[in-house]
Motif scaffolding. Structure first.
Motif, PDB file in Angstrom:
ATOM      1  N   GLU A  93    -104.690  18.175 -65.462  1.00 53.30           N
ATOM      2  CA  GLU A  93    -103.647  18.415 -66.470  1.00 53.30           C
ATOM      3  C   GLU A  93    -102.676  19.500 -66.009  1.00 53.30           C
ATOM      4  OE1 GLU A  93    -106.066  17.466 -70.637  1.00 53.30           O
ATOM      5  OE2 GLU A  93    -106.219  19.442 -69.691  1.00 53.30           O
TER       6      GLU A  93
ATOM      7  N   VAL B 198    -110.965  11.408 -61.846  1.00 48.58           N
ATOM      8  CA  VAL B 198    -110.064  11.555 -62.998  1.00 48.58           C
ATOM      9  C   VAL B 198    -108.801  10.776 -62.639  1.00 48.58           C
ATOM     10  CG1 VAL B 198    -108.777  13.101 -64.508  1.00 48.58           C
ATOM     11  CG2 VAL B 198    -110.981  13.836 -63.569  1.00 48.58           C
TER      12      VAL B 198
ATOM     13  N   LEU C  29    -110.810  17.634 -65.390  1.00 47.09           N
ATOM     14  CA  LEU C  29    -109.710  17.089 -66.186  1.00 47.09           C
ATOM     15  C   LEU C  29    -108.646  18.153 -66.433  1.00 47.09           C
ATOM     16  CD1 LEU C  29    -108.432  14.885 -68.007  1.00 47.09           C
ATOM     17  CD2 LEU C  29    -109.832  15.796 -69.887  1.00 47.09           C
TER      18      LEU C  29
ATOM     19  N   TYR D 256    -104.927   9.858 -73.294  1.00 48.04           N
ATOM     20  CA  TYR D 256    -106.296   9.832 -72.792  1.00 48.04           C
ATOM     21  C   TYR D 256    -106.953   8.489 -73.131  1.00 48.04           C
ATOM     22  CZ  TYR D 256    -105.278  14.791 -72.486  1.00 48.04           C
ATOM     23  OH  TYR D 256    -104.683  16.006 -72.197  1.00 48.04           O
TER      24      TYR D 256
ATOM     25  N   PHE E 183     -99.368  13.428 -72.173  1.00 46.88           N
ATOM     26  CA  PHE E 183    -100.690  12.974 -71.744  1.00 46.88           C
ATOM     27  C   PHE E 183    -101.288  12.012 -72.780  1.00 46.88           C
ATOM     28  CE2 PHE E 183    -101.189  17.246 -69.386  1.00 46.88           C
ATOM     29  CZ  PHE E 183    -100.543  16.729 -68.286  1.00 46.88           C
TER      30      PHE E 183
ATOM     31  N   THR F   7    -109.889   5.206 -71.544  1.00 46.84           N
ATOM     32  CA  THR F   7    -110.890   4.771 -70.569  1.00 46.84           C
ATOM     33  C   THR F   7    -110.235   3.766 -69.638  1.00 46.84           C
ATOM     34  OG1 THR F   7    -111.624   2.887 -71.895  1.00 46.84           O
ATOM     35  CG2 THR F   7    -112.704   5.020 -72.315  1.00 46.84           C
TER      36      THR F   7
ATOM     37  N   ASP G 115    -115.198  18.444 -67.762  1.00 53.65           N
ATOM     38  CA  ASP G 115    -113.945  18.834 -68.406  1.00 53.65           C
ATOM     39  C   ASP G 115    -113.094  19.723 -67.505  1.00 53.65           C
ATOM     40  OD1 ASP G 115    -114.712  17.411 -70.624  1.00 53.65           O
ATOM     41  OD2 ASP G 115    -115.295  19.168 -71.809  1.00 53.65           O
TER      42      ASP G 115
ATOM     43  N   LEU H 264    -104.340   9.605 -68.561  1.00 55.73           N
ATOM     44  CA  LEU H 264    -105.396  10.322 -67.855  1.00 55.73           C
ATOM     45  C   LEU H 264    -106.735   9.691 -68.223  1.00 55.73           C
ATOM     46  CD1 LEU H 264    -104.248  14.032 -68.350  1.00 55.73           C
ATOM     47  CD2 LEU H 264    -104.015  12.626 -66.307  1.00 55.73           C
ATOM     48  N   ILE H 265    -107.549   9.398 -67.208  1.00 52.36           N
ATOM     49  CA  ILE H 265    -108.837   8.735 -67.410  1.00 52.36           C
ATOM     50  C   ILE H 265    -109.939   9.611 -66.826  1.00 52.36           C
ATOM     51  CG2 ILE H 265    -110.207   6.670 -66.913  1.00 52.36           C
ATOM     52  CD1 ILE H 265    -107.541   5.152 -66.597  1.00 52.36           C
ATOM     53  N   GLN H 266    -110.685  10.266 -67.682  1.00 53.84           N
ATOM     54  CA  GLN H 266    -111.805  11.110 -67.253  1.00 53.84           C
ATOM     55  C   GLN H 266    -113.034  10.220 -67.122  1.00 53.84           C
ATOM     56  OE1 GLN H 266    -112.679  14.260 -70.010  1.00 53.84           O
ATOM     57  NE2 GLN H 266    -114.273  15.186 -68.730  1.00 53.84           N
TER      58      GLN H 266
END
Length: 448
Positions: free
Chosen positions: A164, A131, A160, A176, A174, A178, A157, A150-152
């Motif tokens: 957070e 993440v 992530l 989100y 935040f 890629t 989940d 933030l890159i999951q």
């Protein structure tokens, strides 16, 4: 696994161990805010040569333990963040990645994610999660209210949500994305912005003068130009080199910026007012035509910004007067930026709320201030064609823009470093004042 809603207020034994590999300016900023928030188990390291100095530096800082190297941090940490230059991320992850604790969450704080993604996928064990993150601001800017990407990438989940909660104490917003979207967005909000200010600095340094101290480049738009240029050159060169050289989207944009500056300057030299006007107004429509007029403008008033002029700030240096009215200016740096965005079909306002850095917010603000006013824009166009007051500066600007574009195209960090440091050395005596004034200016614009 830890509870995803764990907080610094929980008992220390319930805290995840947070590992920071790399304690440069950004790593230190992260350690500071995590410690201040009350996280009790923060493990940090840098290169072995800095071990003893880091131990002294953090001896009395709550929650922080300094380790010899990344192996020690990786083996015990539940969340690990690599805060190293993008140029070195592959080598560092290849060295310490195999020591990652089973089930840990791994992240990176590099400004360019393509090399980071490759390194993580190549060297991290398959039983760890990824993440990643990126704070879109410098270490001297408060993270509160700023975008935190933030890159999951390879994680459930629950991982992530834990990340957070670890960083909720930053007060950041935040975002989100890629890995691929991150590099595209950061190029769109940073590449041309950085190129413009790097070019300005090199152009002024080539003339061996501080023009804002000679009655030029003072007040309003000029205040923003000077302050941000000095702020960038007071920073570390590698902060900008990684984005420019390793991000393929950035290379394209920097090349177009140089091409735009050159094409506009040729129209100026030819005295082609109509050709220049047509090209600039086409760019205006492309970039600003779809922006809602009722949206509050970013830029502050000239009167407010006058107080942030280098050498004329009453609060910081006791000067009681405001600068006199500056000469007219072509604002070639701004014209070229909007022309560049138009040619690449970039809509900068799409990224304003998504992932705008403080510097990008100011730079698009002054562009909006110039381009949304026909009177100001027409004045710039007339100045570009008929007023030679800044013509020598514009010439130096075009030469510098092409030089930076060529430097980036060569892909040499050493060449980039040399070019950056040579320019920075000329402005070094002005950095302290610029940093104090620039921080106040960013705060004023952020609060407006």
């Amino acid at each position: 696994m830890f509870r995803t809603n764990v907080s610094p207020n929980d008992p220390a034994e319930e805290h995840p161990t947070i590992g920071l590999i790399g304690m440069g300016a950004m790593g230190a900023m992260y350690a500071k805010h995590l410690s201040n928030a009350g996280w009790k188990k923060i493990s940090v390291c840098d290169i072995p040569a800095k071990f003893e100095s880091l131990k002294l530096q953090y001896a009395d800082v709550p929650g922080i333990t300094v380790h010899q190297d990344g192996h020690a941090v990786s083996r015990i940490s539940d969340f690990i963040m690599y805060s190293v230059e993008a140029e070195y991320i592959d080598r560092v992850v290849s060295q310490y990645g195999p020591s990652t604790k089973v089930g840990a969450i791994v992240s990176g704080q590099t400004s360019v994610k393509a090399p980071e993604k490759d390194a993580f996928e190549k060297y991290l064990p398959p039983d760890v999660h990824i993440v990643s993150l990126h704070s879109l601001h410098g270490p001297s800017v408060s993270p509160e209210g700023q975008p935190l990407v933030l890159i999951q990438h390879r994680a459930p989940d629950s991982s992530l949500h834990l990340v957070e909660n670890i960083f909720r104490c930053f007060g950041s917003r935040f975002v989100y994305l890629t890995y691929e979207d991150h590099d595209l967005v950061t190029a769109n909000v940073q590449a041309v912005t950085h190129a413009a200010f790097l070019t300005m600095g090199t152009a002024w340094a080539s003339q061996r003068a501080y023009p804002w101290e000679q009655g030029q480049y003072v007040g309003g738009i000029e205040t923003v130009k000077v302050n941000i240029m000095l702020r960038i050159y007071a920073n570390k060169w590698h902060v900008y080199a990684g984005l420019a050289i390793l991000n393929p989207f950035a290379r394209i944009q920097i090349d177009q910026y140089a091409s735009s500056a050159t094409a506009l300057f040729k129209l100026m030299l030819a005295g082609d007012e109509q050709g220049l006007r047509t090209r600039i107004y086409d760019a205006r429509e492309q970039v600003f035509g779809t922006v809602k007029i009722e949206r509050a403008p970013i830029f502050l008033t000239e009167d407010v910004l006058d107080q942030f002029t280098i050498g004329g700030h009453p609060k910081l240096n006791g000067s009681p007067t405001s600068p006199s009215a500056p000469p007219s200016n072509s604002h070639l740096a701004l014209l070229a930026m909007v022309d560049c965005w138009a040619h690449l079909k970039i809509q900068p306002f799409d990224h304003l709320d998504l992932a705008a850095t403080p510097i990008f917010r100011m730079w698009i603000g002054v562009a909006e201030y110039l381009f949304r006013s026909p009177n100001r824009l027409d004045s710039a166009i007339r100045s570009a064609v008929y007023d030679v007051t800044h013509r020598s500066d514009d010439l130096e600007f075009v030469i510098a823009a092409r030089g930076w574009s060529q430097c980036v195209s060569f892909g040499s960090f050493e060449l980039y470093k040399r070019r950056f440091l040579e320019t920075a050395s000329f402005f070094e005596s002005r950095f302290e004042e610029a940093s104090a004034i620039g921080s106040e200016m960013i705060k004023a614009i952020s609060q407006s």
